[in-house]
Design an enzyme around this catalytic site. Structure first.
Site, short mmCIF file in Angstrom:
data_model
loop_
_atom_site.label_atom_id
_atom_site.label_comp_id
_atom_site.label_asym_id
_atom_site.label_seq_id
_atom_site.Cartn_x
_atom_site.Cartn_y
_atom_site.Cartn_z
N HIS A 54 0.83 -1.21 0.00
CA HIS A 54 0.00 0.00 0.00
C HIS A 54 0.86 1.25 0.00
CE1 HIS A 54 0.19 -1.42 4.34
NE2 HIS A 54 0.84 -0.27 4.41
N GLU A 105 -3.37 3.65 2.14
CA GLU A 105 -3.53 3.79 3.58
C GLU A 105 -3.56 5.27 3.91
OE1 GLU A 105 -1.02 3.16 7.74
OE2 GLU A 105 -0.55 1.88 6.01
N ASN A 109 -3.71 12.45 11.32
CA ASN A 109 -3.06 12.81 12.58
C ASN A 109 -3.96 13.79 13.31
OD1 ASN A 109 -0.41 11.43 12.34
ND2 ASN A 109 -0.21 12.71 10.53
N GLU A 171 -4.07 9.92 -11.96
CA GLU A 171 -4.13 9.70 -13.40
C GLU A 171 -5.08 8.53 -13.67
OE1 GLU A 171 -1.25 8.80 -17.27
OE2 GLU A 171 -0.51 8.40 -15.24
#
Length: 314
Positions: A54, A105, A109, A171
């Site tokens: 990921h 992922e 925060n 894209e």
């Protein structure tokens, strides 16, 4: 803004530095032992069955971002975790189970609303059967289209570019037939393509799949990965002729790669001339063992213990 934890019911489905060779001043037997150790480390890179897992990047509004990915791209929310002691949350999204597919992922925060994307990160790529239809879906959700659908410059593939709520570029790449892995590319800009190819092949153990040069627009691309780019996610490294440095910002974080043994991998990276920025060990609050390295331009790659990663998914 702190995001409330998402229940399972809400889920859609459950600068590495290269060292210049130096002349050994040690006795002959010590030199032979050193060569043996280096050869063993190189063998590990070939034996280790690695896979890109990921891409990790930071967002300021988790709920808004998840909704955008679902509505505009049709991604699934695969899992969510909140780590209060470390003051952050993660959401994993993709087009299939993490055991076989690449994912994104998202990191939120606590109380951090904005990030600097910098100039070095390029875009993520999604392979779709109909670029025009996907762009229409983005527009219907008031998404930003930064490049309308059409042939790529100097080629025939239909592409388009859109921007998500945080400002990351995506894209859209037209491909025919069955698409095994829609999350197709992570594009990063680099200052020395030969140096980067050496790192990604010799240190990370990837294959150079192809290169493409565009003299008219003065750039060269290199595609690298652990499998065919039609079946797996790959790195697209972009070298803009004459440009040697970029600002990495603080939004994009890293790509995670699986490994059978983070300790062996850290030694292999060091032996190949790479820099380990985080020694192997468990992640606080999670327990999964990782080790981190940086490429010659400062882009971070995290190796994740495969067994621990699979336990996370249970």
């Amino acid at each position: 803004m702190r995001v409330a934890a998402i229940s399972l019911q809400q889920a859609v489905c459950r600068p590495a530095t290269f060292l210049k060779p130096t002349i050994s001043r040690s006795p002959p037997r010590a030199r032979r032992m050193s060569v043996s150790v280096n050869a063993s480390a190189a063998d590990w890179a070939k034996q280790d069955e690695r896979r890109m897992l990921h891409a990790v990047y930071r967002v300021g509004n988790m709920d808004e971002y998840i909704k955008y990915m679902q509505d505009c791209f049709g991604m699934q929310l695969l899992r969510y975790r909140d780590i209060p002691d470390e003051k952050y949350s993660n959401a994993f999204l993709g087009f299939g189970p993490e055991t076989t597919h690449f994912a994104i992922e998202l990191t939120y925060n606590y109380d951090v609303e904005e990030y600097d994307l910098g100039s070095g990160f390029g875009h993520f790529g999604i392979a779709v059967n109909d670029v025009y239809k996907t762009v229409d879906a983005v527009k219907a959700k008031n998404g930003v289209v930064s490049r309308e659908p059409g042939p790529v410059k100097g080629g025939k593939t239909t592409i388009a570019f859109v921007k998500d709520p945080t400002g990351y570029s995506w894209e859209l790449i037209g491909r025919e037939g069955s698409i095994r892995e829609p999350l197709a590319q992570v594009m990063l800009r680099v200052g020395d393509l030969d140096r980067s190819i050496k790192f990604y092949t010799e240190v990370l153990g990837m294959k150079l799949l192809r290169t493409r040069e565009n003299p008219e627009y003065k750039y060269t691309l290199a595609f690298l990965g652990y499998g065919d780019e039609n079946d797996t996610c790959v790195f697209e490294l972009t070298y803009n002729w004459g440009k040697t440095e970029y600002d990495r910002g603080n939004a994009y974080a890293q790509v995670a790669i699986s490994t059978k043994d983070v300790y062996k991998t850290a030694e292999q990276v060091k032996s190949a001339g790479g820099t380990v920025t985080r020694e192997p060990g468990p992640v606080p609050g999670i327990g999964t063992k990782i080790t981190a390295v940086t490429d010659p331009d400062g882009w971070k790659v995290v190796f994740v213990d495969e067994e621990d990663f699979l336990k996370e998914l249970e």
